[in-house]
Structures are given as structure tokens and as C-alpha cells.
Motif scaffolding. Structure first.
Motif, PDB file in Angstrom:
ATOM      1  N   CYS A 160       0.840  -1.202   0.000  1.00 50.41           N
ATOM      2  CA  CYS A 160       0.000   0.000   0.000  1.00 50.41           C
ATOM      3  C   CYS A 160       0.876   1.253   0.000  1.00 50.41           C
TER       4      CYS A 160
ATOM      5  N   CYS B 147       1.338  -1.440   4.216  1.00 47.18           N
ATOM      6  CA  CYS B 147       1.031  -2.853   4.450  1.00 47.18           C
ATOM      7  C   CYS B 147       1.052  -3.599   3.117  1.00 47.18           C
TER       8      CYS B 147
ATOM      9  N   CYS C 277      -0.204   3.207   3.563  1.00 50.82           N
ATOM     10  CA  CYS C 277       0.120   2.706   4.907  1.00 50.82           C
ATOM     11  C   CYS C 277       1.299   1.741   4.917  1.00 50.82           C
TER      12      CYS C 277
ATOM     13  N   CYS D  65      -7.108  -0.571  -0.241  1.00 53.53           N
ATOM     14  CA  CYS D  65      -6.268  -1.188   0.794  1.00 53.53           C
ATOM     15  C   CYS D  65      -7.084  -1.811   1.924  1.00 53.53           C
TER      16      CYS D  65
ATOM     17  N   CYS E 202      -5.461  -0.293   5.603  1.00 56.48           N
ATOM     18  CA  CYS E 202      -5.855   1.001   6.172  1.00 56.48           C
ATOM     19  C   CYS E 202      -7.297   1.364   5.839  1.00 56.48           C
TER      20      CYS E 202
END
Ligand code: ZN
Length: 145
Positions: free
Chosen positions: A9, A14, A12, A31, A34
Motif C-alpha cells: 500500500c 502494508c 500505509c 487497501c 488502512c
């Protein structure tokens, strides 16, 4: 949904960002980490944010975020007609949390009412629950997975 579309992402960091192409050079970003989304067209000066934001709750505008590439991210709002809704909730942009509300089938009587015309389900206020920062939990609650 296939896992090979999952990437890092840009907001964020991730690895649960669902990235899908809009065309040859532009992608859409959704995402699961987030709970925010954007796409490569949503950049300042290149996109009509005024029109887009007309339909958004104030909170969604308050928490919008811009990444290093200049893309503007907004919280996701999921509305699955036969399951329910997941949305970002909160009184201020400093204090937000994910909420979800399930649907219940309309009664035969309700189906006759004009406000439910063409619908089979309605939101069930009693089912409203909050999930803190956990977007996936909120999605799971309405049976998305
Ligand atoms: Zn993210």
C-alpha cells in the motif's frame, strides 16, 4: 479476488493493498490494511475533487490523505445490498473508527412501502457495531469474506 493483485500500500505500507489496472498506465488502489482507496487519476490539478466530494460525508473529506505520488486517498465505504455497509465513523477526524451495519430482509408489508420500492433488505440499526481501526474485521462482520 485473487491474491496476485495484492501489493504494498503506497499509503500505509502494508502488503494488503488490492491493486487493479484502470488502463495501461493507471491503477486503482483499495487497501484492506488502512481501509483507504485511491487511483492514479486522483491527483491535485488532474481530477475534479469538488464533484467527487459532493457525495462524501464531511468526515471523509476531513481525513483525506495525499501520498508521495500526489494521489489523494479517501476512506472506503462499502455498501453490499444483501449484506450491509462498512463505513468510517467518528465525530472528528482525530477520532475515527470503522463501523458496520447489517441488513435484514424486508417484511411483506414493508415491501409495499414506497421508500423500500424495489428493495429486499433494509439496514438493521440494532446490528451496528464498531471495530476500532480494524477495517477487515468490519468487512468480516457483514460477511464479505
Ligand atoms: Zn493501506
Amino acid at each position: 479476488m485473487t491474491n496476485d493483485k495484492l501489493g504494498i500500500c503506497p499509503k500505509c505500507g502494508c502488503d494488503g493493498c488490492y491493486i487493479t489496472p484502470i488502463n495501461e498506465t493507471k491503477n486503482n488502489y483499495f487497501c484492506w490494511g488502512c481501509g483507504f482507496q485511491t487511483n492514479d487519476l486522483m491527483k491535485e490539478g488532474e481530477f475534479d475533487f469538488e464533484a467527487y466530494e459532493e457525495t462524501l460525508p464531511e468526515l471523509y473529506k476531513d481525513v483525506r490523505d495525499i501520498d508521495e505520488q500526489g494521489r489523494v486517498w479517501y476512506p472506503i465505504s462499502l455498501n453490499i445490498p444483501d449484506r450491509g455497509t462498512v463505513f468510517l465513523n467518528g465525530k472528528t477526524s482525530e477520532d475515527t473508527f470503522w463501523s458496520a451495519i447489517k441488513v435484514i430482509p424486508l417484511t411483506e408489508e414493508e415491501k409495499q412501502e414506497p421508500k423500500y420500492k424495489g428493495l429486499t433488505f433494509k439496514s438493521d440499526p440494532k446490528s451496528l457495531q464498531s471495530f476500532g481501526k480494524d477495517f477487515i474485521e468490519a468487512c468480516d462482520y457483514i460477511g464479505l469474506f
